[in-house]
Write an enzyme that holds these catalytic residues in place. Structure first.
Site, PDB file in Angstrom:
ATOM      1  N   ASP A   1       0.844  -1.581   0.231  1.00 62.30           N
ATOM      2  CA  ASP A   1       0.323   0.148   0.043  1.00 62.30           C
ATOM      3  C   ASP A   1       1.126   1.264   0.598  1.00 62.30           C
ATOM      4  O   ASP A   1       1.764   1.796   0.952  1.00 62.30           O
ATOM      5  CB  ASP A   1      -1.039  -0.147   1.406  1.00 62.30           C
TER       6      ASP A   1
ATOM      7  N   TYR B   1       3.645  10.076  -1.027  1.00 66.08           N
ATOM      8  CA  TYR B   1       4.294   9.721  -0.121  1.00 66.08           C
ATOM      9  C   TYR B   1       5.629   9.844  -0.907  1.00 66.08           C
ATOM     10  O   TYR B   1       6.794   9.750  -0.174  1.00 66.08           O
ATOM     11  CB  TYR B   1       4.229   7.480   0.152  1.00 66.08           C
TER      12      TYR B   1
ATOM     13  N   LYS C   1      -2.966   5.730  -3.717  1.00 65.00           N
ATOM     14  CA  LYS C   1      -4.143   6.742  -3.451  1.00 65.00           C
ATOM     15  C   LYS C   1      -3.880   8.120  -4.176  1.00 65.00           C
ATOM     16  O   LYS C   1      -2.554   8.925  -4.616  1.00 65.00           O
ATOM     17  CB  LYS C   1      -4.193   7.104  -2.096  1.00 65.00           C
TER      18      LYS C   1
ATOM     19  N   HIS D   1      -7.678   9.783  -0.938  1.00 63.01           N
ATOM     20  CA  HIS D   1      -7.558   9.483   0.054  1.00 63.01           C
ATOM     21  C   HIS D   1      -7.782  10.289   1.174  1.00 63.01           C
ATOM     22  O   HIS D   1      -7.448  10.261   2.301  1.00 63.01           O
ATOM     23  CB  HIS D   1      -5.049  10.837   0.059  1.00 63.01           C
TER      24      HIS D   1
END
Length: 275
Positions: free
Chosen positions: A49, A54, A79, A112
């Protein structure tokens, strides 16, 4: 009851999603996240994931390739970030994410956060991606019940997954019940409470079962039929987090952990976030 790392939940569209996955929030792009992904797959994980925000999708993709496992054996989630929400911008963000990951089809694409005034349009874009076959399942992250109800009234596809902050100090009992009643698989982010594992009960249960407090929490997630994605970049810890399929908690001990709930969040409240 999950008894093997290969066990999976069946989502509301029939797609199989592993009960255990690796989360990579805050894992640095490059060898740090690549090594974590590679170690996880070598330890038996089949679910990874990540998220656009990120900043490590490239490294995740490299870890997948280095692991040498057939793509169809893996379940990859990413996401769409808040700044990219909206119909056209979500479609563009998706294209950029899969390009960074180096894959053609994504297993799960999530919104998200529920950005007010945008998440319904964003969901329409996810529905298109799903219908066009670019994503095997679509879902949301950090959605409260009222957000899910809003989507339900303004869309055609029910989310397959709702990934939320979920741990012994934040059990989200009503939201879990809603998701289970409506065929939405709950998934836990930050299941290990960002390392706050020194609660006496968790230590006591760890001693009782011969497991670490982290393993007790992960097993508790599984007993509650919540998909869980603990984050680690340490190979030994990644393997240890997966060593939870040789025991089960008693119903009494599950209830003891449930009773730790304090509605304590380590992350933002989905009704009050500013990013």
């Amino acid at each position: 009851m999950a008894t093997n790392i290969s066990d999976h939940s069946v989502l509301n569209n029939g797609v199989k999603m592993p009960w255990l996955g690796l989360g990579v929030w805050k894992a640095k792009d490059g060898e740090e996240v690549t090594g974590a992904v590679r170690s996880a797959i070598e330890s038996g994980y089949r679910s990874i994931d990540t998220a656009a925000v990120y900043g490590n999708e490239v490294g995740v993709g490299e870890g997948i390739r280095q692991a040498g496992i057939d793509r169809d054996q893996l379940f990859i989630t990413t996401k769409v970030w808040n700044a990219d929400q909206g119909y056209d911008s979500t479609l563009k963000a998706f294209d950029e994410s899969v390009k960074r990951l180096g894959i053609e089809t994504l297993d799960l694409y999530l919104i998200h956060w529920p950005v007010k005034g945008k998440y319904v349009e964003t969901w329409r874009a996810l529905e298109k991606l799903y219908r066009d076959g670019y994503v095997r399942a679509i879902g949301v992250s950090n959605f409260h019940t009222h957000h899910l109800e809003d989507l339900r009234q303004n869309s055609e596809i029910i989310p397959a997954v709702n990934q939320v902050e979920f741990h012994p100090l934040l059990t989200q009992k009503e939201l879990l019940a809603y998701c289970q009643e409506n065929g939405i698989q709950m998934e836990a982010w930050s299941p290990l409470m960002q390392g706050n594992l020194d609660h006496p009960l968790l230590v006591e249960l760890g001693q009782k079962y011969g497991k670490s407090p982290a393993q007790i929490i992960i097993r508790w997630d599984l007993e509650k039929k919540v998909v869980t994605i603990p984050k680690s970049i340490t190979p030994a810890r990644i393997a240890q987090n997966a060593d939870v399929f040789d025991f089960s908690l008693s119903a009494e001990d599950v209830e003891k952990i449930n009773a730790l709930n304090a509605n304590k969040r380590f992350g933002a409240d989905p009704d009050n976030f500013n990013f």
